[in-house]
Design a protein around this motif. Structure first.
Motif, PDB file in Angstrom:
ATOM      1  N   TYR A  57       0.829  -1.200   0.000  1.00  0.00           N
ATOM      2  CA  TYR A  57       0.000   0.000   0.000  1.00  0.00           C
ATOM      3  C   TYR A  57       0.867   1.254   0.000  1.00  0.00           C
ATOM      4  N   GLU A  58       1.914   1.238   0.818  1.00  0.00           N
ATOM      5  CA  GLU A  58       2.808   2.393   0.895  1.00  0.00           C
ATOM      6  C   GLU A  58       3.511   2.647  -0.435  1.00  0.00           C
ATOM      7  N   VAL A  59       4.021   1.582  -1.046  1.00  0.00           N
ATOM      8  CA  VAL A  59       4.724   1.721  -2.322  1.00  0.00           C
ATOM      9  C   VAL A  59       3.756   2.158  -3.425  1.00  0.00           C
ATOM     10  N   SER A  60       2.571   1.566  -3.451  1.00  0.00           N
ATOM     11  CA  SER A  60       1.577   1.903  -4.478  1.00  0.00           C
ATOM     12  C   SER A  60       1.117   3.344  -4.363  1.00  0.00           C
ATOM     13  N   ARG A  61       0.921   3.818  -3.148  1.00  0.00           N
ATOM     14  CA  ARG A  61       0.513   5.211  -2.952  1.00  0.00           C
ATOM     15  C   ARG A  61       1.604   6.172  -3.431  1.00  0.00           C
ATOM     16  N   TRP A  62       2.853   5.855  -3.096  1.00  0.00           N
ATOM     17  CA  TRP A  62       3.991   6.663  -3.558  1.00  0.00           C
ATOM     18  C   TRP A  62       4.034   6.715  -5.082  1.00  0.00           C
ATOM     19  N   TRP A  63       3.843   5.565  -5.709  1.00  0.00           N
ATOM     20  CA  TRP A  63       3.887   5.470  -7.168  1.00  0.00           C
ATOM     21  C   TRP A  63       2.750   6.267  -7.808  1.00  0.00           C
ATOM     22  N   LYS A  64       1.573   6.178  -7.216  1.00  0.00           N
ATOM     23  CA  LYS A  64       0.425   6.896  -7.749  1.00  0.00           C
ATOM     24  C   LYS A  64       0.609   8.406  -7.626  1.00  0.00           C
ATOM     25  N   GLU A  65       1.193   8.842  -6.525  1.00  0.00           N
ATOM     26  CA  GLU A  65       1.424  10.273  -6.321  1.00  0.00           C
ATOM     27  C   GLU A  65       2.470  10.816  -7.288  1.00  0.00           C
ATOM     28  N   LEU A  66       3.442   9.996  -7.663  1.00  0.00           N
ATOM     29  CA  LEU A  66       4.423  10.426  -8.668  1.00  0.00           C
ATOM     30  C   LEU A  66       3.760  10.657 -10.022  1.00  0.00           C
ATOM     31  N   ASP A  67       2.779   9.823 -10.345  1.00  0.00           N
ATOM     32  CA  ASP A  67       1.994   9.950 -11.573  1.00  0.00           C
ATOM     33  C   ASP A  67       2.872   9.955 -12.824  1.00  0.00           C
ATOM     34  N   LEU A  68       3.894   9.128 -12.830  1.00  0.00           N
ATOM     35  CA  LEU A  68       4.814   9.103 -13.964  1.00  0.00           C
ATOM     36  C   LEU A  68       4.198   8.458 -15.202  1.00  0.00           C
ATOM     37  N   ILE A  69       3.313   7.497 -14.989  1.00  0.00           N
ATOM     38  CA  ILE A  69       2.750   6.770 -16.123  1.00  0.00           C
ATOM     39  C   ILE A  69       1.943   7.687 -17.042  1.00  0.00           C
ATOM     40  N   SER A  70       1.233   8.652 -16.464  1.00  0.00           N
ATOM     41  CA  SER A  70       0.471   9.587 -17.291  1.00  0.00           C
ATOM     42  C   SER A  70       1.383  10.573 -18.015  1.00  0.00           C
ATOM     43  N   LYS A  71       2.580  10.787 -17.463  1.00  0.00           N
ATOM     44  CA  LYS A  71       3.531  11.726 -18.066  1.00  0.00           C
ATOM     45  C   LYS A  71       4.478  11.036 -19.039  1.00  0.00           C
ATOM     46  N   LEU A  72       4.722   9.765 -18.807  1.00  0.00           N
ATOM     47  CA  LEU A  72       5.645   8.995 -19.639  1.00  0.00           C
ATOM     48  C   LEU A  72       4.883   7.803 -20.212  1.00  0.00           C
ATOM     49  N   SER A  73       4.248   8.004 -21.330  1.00  0.00           N
ATOM     50  CA  SER A  73       3.347   6.989 -21.880  1.00  0.00           C
ATOM     51  C   SER A  73       4.063   5.699 -22.269  1.00  0.00           C
ATOM     52  N   TYR A  74       5.361   5.760 -22.483  1.00  0.00           N
ATOM     53  CA  TYR A  74       6.122   4.583 -22.892  1.00  0.00           C
ATOM     54  C   TYR A  74       6.521   3.692 -21.719  1.00  0.00           C
ATOM     55  N   ALA A  75       6.368   4.187 -20.504  1.00  0.00           N
ATOM     56  CA  ALA A  75       6.850   3.472 -19.325  1.00  0.00           C
ATOM     57  C   ALA A  75       5.882   2.370 -18.892  1.00  0.00           C
ATOM     58  N   ARG A  76       6.434   1.301 -18.349  1.00  0.00           N
ATOM     59  CA  ARG A  76       5.621   0.187 -17.860  1.00  0.00           C
ATOM     60  C   ARG A  76       5.118   0.479 -16.444  1.00  0.00           C
ATOM     61  N   MET A 104      12.085   3.006 -10.215  1.00  0.00           N
ATOM     62  CA  MET A 104      12.755   4.112 -10.893  1.00  0.00           C
ATOM     63  C   MET A 104      13.744   3.594 -11.939  1.00  0.00           C
ATOM     64  N   ILE A 105      14.427   2.487 -11.633  1.00  0.00           N
ATOM     65  CA  ILE A 105      15.331   1.893 -12.617  1.00  0.00           C
ATOM     66  C   ILE A 105      14.543   1.397 -13.826  1.00  0.00           C
ATOM     67  N   SER A 106      13.331   0.895 -13.590  1.00  0.00           N
ATOM     68  CA  SER A 106      12.468   0.444 -14.686  1.00  0.00           C
ATOM     69  C   SER A 106      12.132   1.606 -15.621  1.00  0.00           C
ATOM     70  N   ILE A 107      11.877   2.774 -15.054  1.00  0.00           N
ATOM     71  CA  ILE A 107      11.609   3.965 -15.866  1.00  0.00           C
ATOM     72  C   ILE A 107      12.830   4.302 -16.722  1.00  0.00           C
ATOM     73  N   ILE A 108      14.004   4.230 -16.126  1.00  0.00           N
ATOM     74  CA  ILE A 108      15.239   4.504 -16.862  1.00  0.00           C
ATOM     75  C   ILE A 108      15.406   3.506 -18.005  1.00  0.00           C
ATOM     76  N   ASP A 109      15.153   2.230 -17.725  1.00  0.00           N
ATOM     77  CA  ASP A 109      15.274   1.179 -18.736  1.00  0.00           C
ATOM     78  C   ASP A 109      14.322   1.427 -19.898  1.00  0.00           C
ATOM     79  N   ASP A 110      13.090   1.811 -19.597  1.00  0.00           N
ATOM     80  CA  ASP A 110      12.108   2.080 -20.642  1.00  0.00           C
ATOM     81  C   ASP A 110      12.483   3.304 -21.468  1.00  0.00           C
ATOM     82  N   THR A 111      13.123   4.269 -20.833  1.00  0.00           N
ATOM     83  CA  THR A 111      13.574   5.462 -21.556  1.00  0.00           C
ATOM     84  C   THR A 111      14.612   5.085 -22.604  1.00  0.00           C
TER      85      THR A 111
END
Length: 216
Positions: free
Chosen positions: A8-27, A59-66
């Motif tokens: 729950y803690e990790v998921s909430r952090w991830w949702k608040e970052l909202d990277l998926i909506s900003k980086l459409s290519y990211a998993r 975060m490393i996954s985001i870098i890999d997708d980039t």
């Protein structure tokens, strides 16, 4: 219950970052990132380490997708310069959650010991084998397998076989170093070994279980 609380803690952090909506290519694989941490730190007392490692992997996954799906060669050259010096520091952040780990362990890891190099090697080549067909269908020509084929003038089958040999050799390095290394506590080294084990689980049978969810 503890695992649910951590997720729950990790998921909430991830949702608040909202990277998926900003980086459409990211998993969007935050649950899978947390699954990885359970294999590295399964003991109840390492709750903090699991949370920190899950965030690090995300975060490393985001870098890999980039690298794989977004940046141009020139852009990624600049990007590489920006992250290269900090990658190993990022990779060690999860050890902060192991309160008993001494400073010597951090210093040891930052020197890129043979066991950690082998760990990274396994992750790289096993990932390249498992994702090759998918990346080829997407039109990616700069994959690890393709680069090896072009550089050494070998066929796809031979390149795959050589990558498997590289992974096997790296496993031998891990086993050897785990037995003889005395510079750091065995408890710390187990985390490096466990991470390599999770790579084997996630990419079992040369399938990309991280990108494509499957039932266990």
């Amino acid at each position: 219950m503890l695992h649910k609380k951590e997720l729950y803690e990790v998921s909430r952090w991830w949702k608040e970052l909202d990277l998926i909506s900003k980086l459409s290519y990211a998993r969007d694989r935050v649950v899978e990132c947390y699954f990885w941490t359970l294999g590295v730190y399964f003991e109840p007392q390492y709750s903090r380490a699991r949370v920190m490692l899950a965030k690090t992997i995300a975060m490393i996954s985001i870098i890999d997708d980039t690298y794989d799906s977004y940046g141009t060669v020139d852009e990624l050259a600049i990007f590489t310069d920006a992250i290269e010096s900090t990658y190993y520091l990022l990779a060690t952040t999860s050890f902060i959650g192991m309160e008993s780990v001494p400073k010597e362990a951090f210093d040891w890891l930052m020197k890129k010991p043979k066991i950690q190099v082998a760990n990274v090697t396994i992750c790289r080549v096993v990932d390249d084998i498992a994702t090759y067909e998918i990346e080829k269908k997407r039109g990616q020509t700069a994959t690890g397998i393709e680069c090896y084929m072009n550089e050494y003038g070998v066929c796809e089958e031979e390149a795959m076989r050589e990558f498997s040999n590289i992974a096997e050799s790296a496993w031998k390095d891990i086993n050897e170093e785990f037995v003889k290394e005395n510079a750091v506590p065995r408890e710390t080294m187990k985390r490096v070994v466990n991470l390599a084990r999770l790579i084997d689980v996630v990419y079992k049978h040369n399938q990309d279980g991280y990108t494509h969810r499957r039932k266990c």
